[in-house]
Enzyme design. Structure first.
Site, PDB file in Angstrom:
ATOM      1  N   HIS A 180       3.232  -6.899   1.904  1.00  0.00           N
ATOM      2  CA  HIS A 180       2.424  -7.897   2.608  1.00  0.00           C
ATOM      3  C   HIS A 180       2.463  -9.224   1.865  1.00  0.00           C
ATOM      4  CE1 HIS A 180       0.078  -5.106   5.260  1.00  0.00           C
ATOM      5  NE2 HIS A 180       0.320  -4.244   4.300  1.00  0.00           N
ATOM      6  N   ASN A 238       0.826  -1.205   0.000  1.00  0.00           N
ATOM      7  CA  ASN A 238       0.000   0.000   0.000  1.00  0.00           C
ATOM      8  C   ASN A 238       0.863   1.258   0.000  1.00  0.00           C
ATOM      9  OD1 ASN A 238      -2.285  -1.677   0.291  1.00  0.00           O
ATOM     10  ND2 ASN A 238      -2.054  -1.703   2.519  1.00  0.00           N
ATOM     11  N   HIS A 271       6.717  -1.529   3.028  1.00  0.00           N
ATOM     12  CA  HIS A 271       6.637  -2.947   3.400  1.00  0.00           C
ATOM     13  C   HIS A 271       5.780  -3.670   2.384  1.00  0.00           C
ATOM     14  CE1 HIS A 271       3.534  -0.669   5.493  1.00  0.00           C
ATOM     15  NE2 HIS A 271       2.745  -1.710   5.301  1.00  0.00           N
TER      16      HIS A 271
HETATM   17  P1  5GP Z   1      -0.227  -1.011   5.917  1.00  0.00           P
HETATM   18  O1  5GP Z   1      -1.666  -0.776   6.324  1.00  0.00           O
HETATM   19  O2  5GP Z   1       0.624   0.193   6.235  1.00  0.00           O
HETATM   20  O3  5GP Z   1      -0.053  -1.507   4.529  1.00  0.00           O
HETATM   21  O4  5GP Z   1       0.258  -2.221   6.834  1.00  0.00           O
HETATM   22  C1  5GP Z   1       0.809  -2.080   8.088  1.00  0.00           C
HETATM   23  C2  5GP Z   1       0.848  -3.460   8.684  1.00  0.00           C
HETATM   24  O5  5GP Z   1       1.776  -3.470   9.744  1.00  0.00           O
HETATM   25  C3  5GP Z   1      -0.492  -3.913   9.273  1.00  0.00           C
HETATM   26  O6  5GP Z   1      -0.871  -5.159   8.687  1.00  0.00           O
HETATM   27  C4  5GP Z   1      -0.218  -4.012  10.756  1.00  0.00           C
HETATM   28  O7  5GP Z   1      -0.914  -5.071  11.364  1.00  0.00           O
HETATM   29  C5  5GP Z   1       1.276  -4.227  10.800  1.00  0.00           C
HETATM   30  N1  5GP Z   1       1.931  -3.701  11.994  1.00  0.00           N
HETATM   31  C6  5GP Z   1       1.786  -2.462  12.523  1.00  0.00           C
HETATM   32  N2  5GP Z   1       2.571  -2.313  13.611  1.00  0.00           N
HETATM   33  C7  5GP Z   1       3.227  -3.488  13.769  1.00  0.00           C
HETATM   34  C8  5GP Z   1       4.193  -3.943  14.728  1.00  0.00           C
HETATM   35  O8  5GP Z   1       4.581  -3.242  15.653  1.00  0.00           O
HETATM   36  N3  5GP Z   1       4.661  -5.210  14.568  1.00  0.00           N
HETATM   37  C9  5GP Z   1       4.252  -6.017  13.530  1.00  0.00           C
HETATM   38  N4  5GP Z   1       4.779  -7.245  13.463  1.00  0.00           N
HETATM   39  N5  5GP Z   1       3.344  -5.624  12.620  1.00  0.00           N
HETATM   40  C10 5GP Z   1       2.835  -4.371  12.733  1.00  0.00           C
END
Ligand code: 5GP
Ligand code: ZN
Length: 136
Positions: A103, A88, A101
């Protein structure tokens, strides 16, 4: 490059513990703490890039090779039926952590994970606008 306020910089550097599946000089692969499905993992570059627009070209090439390597192994470990590999950029796209990142989301038949959209139809106006923009 690093952002001292960024949680993924700290996780990638090993300063905050994480369930690490893989690590090399460029990347750390961790389990997502709030998984969309069983086995949801994240590929984090060790350097801070906010999103794909900013990501170094060499790392951008490496990240898909790593995604392939990870899901090829993980699919047998978690026993999933498919995989979504997604990423994203921007709040409008669902980005919540502003450190690039990728997924890796295992999918299981009838798992009710919600990644989708209502298909629209491609209009001539939009097609012309995008094609002419690309030609500039
Ligand atoms: P985004 O919404 O930015 O694409 O994804 C962020 C992802 O990071 C989410 O799936 C969320 O669950 C994960 N996430 C956020 N904070 C942490 C963390 O402190 N540790 C881990 N392992 N995952 C995290
Ligand atoms: Zn960061």
């Amino acid at each position: 490059m690093r952002d001292d306020k960024c949680i993924f910089c700290k996780i990638a550097a090993g300063e905050i513990p994480s369930a690490t599946l893989y690590e090399d000089k460029d990347f750390r692969v961790i389990m997502d703490v709030s998984p969309a499905s069983k086995g949801h993992a994240l590929i984090l570059p060790k350097e801070h890039y906010a999103n794909l627009y900013e990501l170094d070209d060499e790392l951008a090439a490496k990240v898909l090779v790593l995604a392939k390597k990870m899901i090829t192994k993980l699919k047998d470990i978690v026993g999933c039926d498919g995989y979504n590999v997604l990423q994203n950029n921007g709040t409008a796209a669902g980005q919540t952590v502003f450190h690039f990142h990728m997924h890796l989301i295992p999918r299981y038949e009838n798992d009710n994970v919600n990644i989708g959209w209502e298909p629209g139809s491609l209009s001539d106006d939009v097609k012309e606008m995008v094609l002419s923009g690309m030609a500039e």
